[in-house]
Design an enzyme around this catalytic site. Structure first.
Site, PDB file in Angstrom:
ATOM      1  N   ASN A   1      37.832  49.272  40.733  1.00 33.51           N
ATOM      2  CA  ASN A   1      37.887  48.001  40.014  1.00 33.51           C
ATOM      3  C   ASN A   1      36.511  47.332  40.011  1.00 33.51           C
ATOM      4  OD1 ASN A   1      39.499  45.622  38.895  1.00 33.51           O
ATOM      5  ND2 ASN A   1      38.397  44.664  40.589  1.00 33.51           N
ATOM      6  N   GLU A   2      36.006  47.093  38.825  1.00 37.65           N
ATOM      7  CA  GLU A   2      34.765  46.342  38.629  1.00 37.65           C
ATOM      8  C   GLU A   2      33.598  46.838  39.473  1.00 37.65           C
ATOM      9  OE1 GLU A   2      35.479  42.102  38.710  1.00 37.65           O
ATOM     10  OE2 GLU A   2      36.703  42.220  36.893  1.00 37.65           O
TER      11      GLU A   2
ATOM     12  N   GLN B   1      44.279  40.319  47.844  1.00 32.04           N
ATOM     13  CA  GLN B   1      44.468  38.945  47.375  1.00 32.04           C
ATOM     14  C   GLN B   1      45.899  38.438  47.547  1.00 32.04           C
ATOM     15  OE1 GLN B   1      42.127  40.074  43.579  1.00 32.04           O
ATOM     16  NE2 GLN B   1      41.779  37.884  43.780  1.00 32.04           N
TER      17      GLN B   1
ATOM     18  N   HIS C   1      40.321  48.207  44.915  1.00 31.72           N
ATOM     19  CA  HIS C   1      40.043  46.901  44.306  1.00 31.72           C
ATOM     20  C   HIS C   1      39.204  46.084  45.299  1.00 31.72           C
ATOM     21  CE1 HIS C   1      41.440  43.762  41.218  1.00 31.72           C
ATOM     22  NE2 HIS C   1      40.595  43.126  42.005  1.00 31.72           N
TER      23      HIS C   1
HETATM   24  C1  BGC Z   1      38.675  40.620  39.915  1.00 31.68           C
HETATM   25  C2  BGC Z   1      39.822  39.863  40.532  1.00 31.68           C
HETATM   26  C3  BGC Z   1      39.480  38.372  40.545  1.00 31.68           C
HETATM   27  C4  BGC Z   1      39.344  37.920  39.116  1.00 31.68           C
HETATM   28  C5  BGC Z   1      39.119  36.438  38.919  1.00 31.68           C
HETATM   29  C6  BGC Z   1      37.993  39.938  38.781  1.00 31.68           C
HETATM   30  O1  BGC Z   1      36.641  39.889  39.071  1.00 31.68           O
HETATM   31  O2  BGC Z   1      39.027  41.950  39.635  1.00 31.68           O
HETATM   32  O3  BGC Z   1      40.067  40.381  41.803  1.00 31.68           O
HETATM   33  O4  BGC Z   1      40.382  37.612  41.261  1.00 31.68           O
HETATM   34  O5  BGC Z   1      38.307  38.620  38.503  1.00 31.68           O
HETATM   35  O6  BGC Z   1      37.888  36.034  39.386  1.00 31.68           O
END
Ligand code: BGC
Length: 421
Positions: A159-160, A21, A115
């Site tokens: 991440n997520e 990002q 990520h």
């Molecule tokens: C993510 C980020 C994203 C943020 C805002 C999360 O889902 O880890 O990469 O930019 O939320 O949407």
């Protein structure tokens, strides 16, 4: 606003970013490929992003100068292992310099090993449904630890991993493997990679049971690989935890989404050192699925209700289900109106203080995000940053929210300085 006495002295106050990002020109990643395909669902490509790859030194100095004590950022697997089995020492050295910059500025680096983005070659090997993905991810984590392990402050594996199940409930991604061929972006990716469309399984969009098993195995194998180098390092994964609620007629769906997205991932976190909580608001389900924001409420740039109270609810949920320490690794708001962001952060931080007051072990509050950046499929329009970036000149300007939260972090640090007798 005064600092609550419940924040412990070693509580981390930070801002976060993710390599793809902010770095720019992450050309070897699967996401770069997807951004440039015919039929792409990305609003625009990431391009130079905010050139953090070259400007990290000034960026890290700015974050520290604002008063923060921590910086969460991610390593880009596609740079570190550009071809399967070939590791770039030069790229590992780049991340070492970033970690050294954090150390020199007194910032605890919270490092995310993955990520969302993966190397293209991984996508060609079945991505996050691939039979070797867990093992390959752990091998990459092992190499990273050999080179960088001594400087990492806190480690986040994935991440997520749970995001695709939330996105699926909004109608994004979630196609069964046999139907992927009918989605232009997946069909084009398959053609470009020379694989069958049914095997195209990128991290953010794959919500199959096979995908769940691969991510869990990858997290476990990565944790073991990291701990083999530094048994005492705090390791966990970070989850997308929306506060899932329902209105009349939506209870069954809400319960199912809460189970798939929040609860089973929190249960799987038991035994980890901590779980990262990433909350932006609430998600409400009604008889027709995901319910739009109620009439008249304030909304963010994506049209979702602004609901900072969600964070306190998800911390409590994580504590109840996972029963391990919690770290807020993301929380923030997409808005052009920074006063709205300050108000949002105040409510969120108050929620953290309330959890601490109740004895919940919360280790840090890391806001999303350091800089206005590439917001995935939405491109550059949403502004989540505490620091504005002019992408023409790459000039950075801290917003009031950066001064507010950084100032809060500084005050907190000062409140723990022992007075000489
Ligand atoms: C993510 C980020 C994203 C943020 C805002 C999360 O889902 O880890 O990469 O930019 O939320 O949407």
């Amino acid at each position: 606003m005064t600092v609550s006495p419940f924040f412990p002295p070693d509580f981390l106050w930070g801002v976060a970013s993710a390599a793809h990002q902010v770095e720019g020109n992450n050309v070897n990643s699967d996401t770069w490929l997807l951004e440039h395909l015919p039929g792409t669902i990305f609003a625009e490509p990431s391009g130079d992003a905010v050139d953090h790859y070259h400007r990290y030194r000034e960026d890290i100095a700015m974050i520290a100068g604002l008063g923060f004590t921590s910086y969460r950022f991610s390593l880009e697997w596609a740079r570190i292992e550009p071809e399967e089995g070939h590791f770039s020492v030069a790229e590992l050295d780049h991340y070492r310099r970033m970690l050294e910059a954090c150390r020199d500025h007194g910032l605890t680096p919270v490092v995310t090993f993955h990520h969302f983005t993966s190397p293209r070659w991984l996508l060609a090997m079945g991505g996050w449904e691939g039979p070797r993905t867990a093992e390959l991810f752990a091998r990459y984590c092992d190499r990273v630890m050999t080179h960088l392990g001594d400087l990492i402050g806190v480690a986040c594996t994935l991440n997520e991993p749970n995001l695709p199940w939330l996105l699926e409930s909004f109608g994004i991604g979630g196609e069964a493997p046999e139907n992927r061929v009918s989605v232009p972006m997946w069909a084009a990716a398959a053609e470009r990679l020379g694989v069958d469309a049914s095997t195209v399984a990128p991290f953010q969009f794959c919500s199959t049971e096979a995908g769940f098993a691969v991510k869990l195995a990858a997290h476990r194998a990565a944790t073991a690989a990291i701990k083999a180098h530094r048994p005492g390092l705090q390791v966990g994964w970070t989850l997308a935890n929306s506060d899932i609620q329902s209105i009349e007629g939506g209870r069954e769906l809400a319960d199912r989404v809460r189970r798939d997205v929040n609860e089973r991932f929190l249960e799987a976190s038991r035994g980890d050192d901590f779980v990262g909580i990433q909350t932006y608001g609430r998600t409400v389900y009604g008889p027709d699925g995901h319910a739009p924001a109620p009439e008249g409420v304030e909304v963010n740039q994506m049209g979702e209700e602004i609901y900072p109270q969600a964070l306190e609810a998800t911390i409590r949920e994580a504590h109840r289900i996972a029963g391990i320490p919690v770290m807020v690794t993301e929380n923030g708001l997409a808005t052009e109106d920074d006063a709205q962001r300050v108000a949002y952060l105040q409510v969120a931080v108050d929620g953290v203080a309330a959890c601490l007051a109740d004895g919940i072990d919360v280790r840090g509050y890391i806001a999303w995000t350091a800089f206005d950046n590439f917001e995935w499929i939405f491109g550059y329009r949403p502004k989540f940053g505490l620091i504005a970036v002019d992408r023409g000149t790459q000039e950075r300007t801290p917003k009031e929210s950066a001064h507010w939260l950084g100032g809060f972090a500084r005050e907190h640090a000062l409140s723990h300085v022992t007075q000489p007798a």
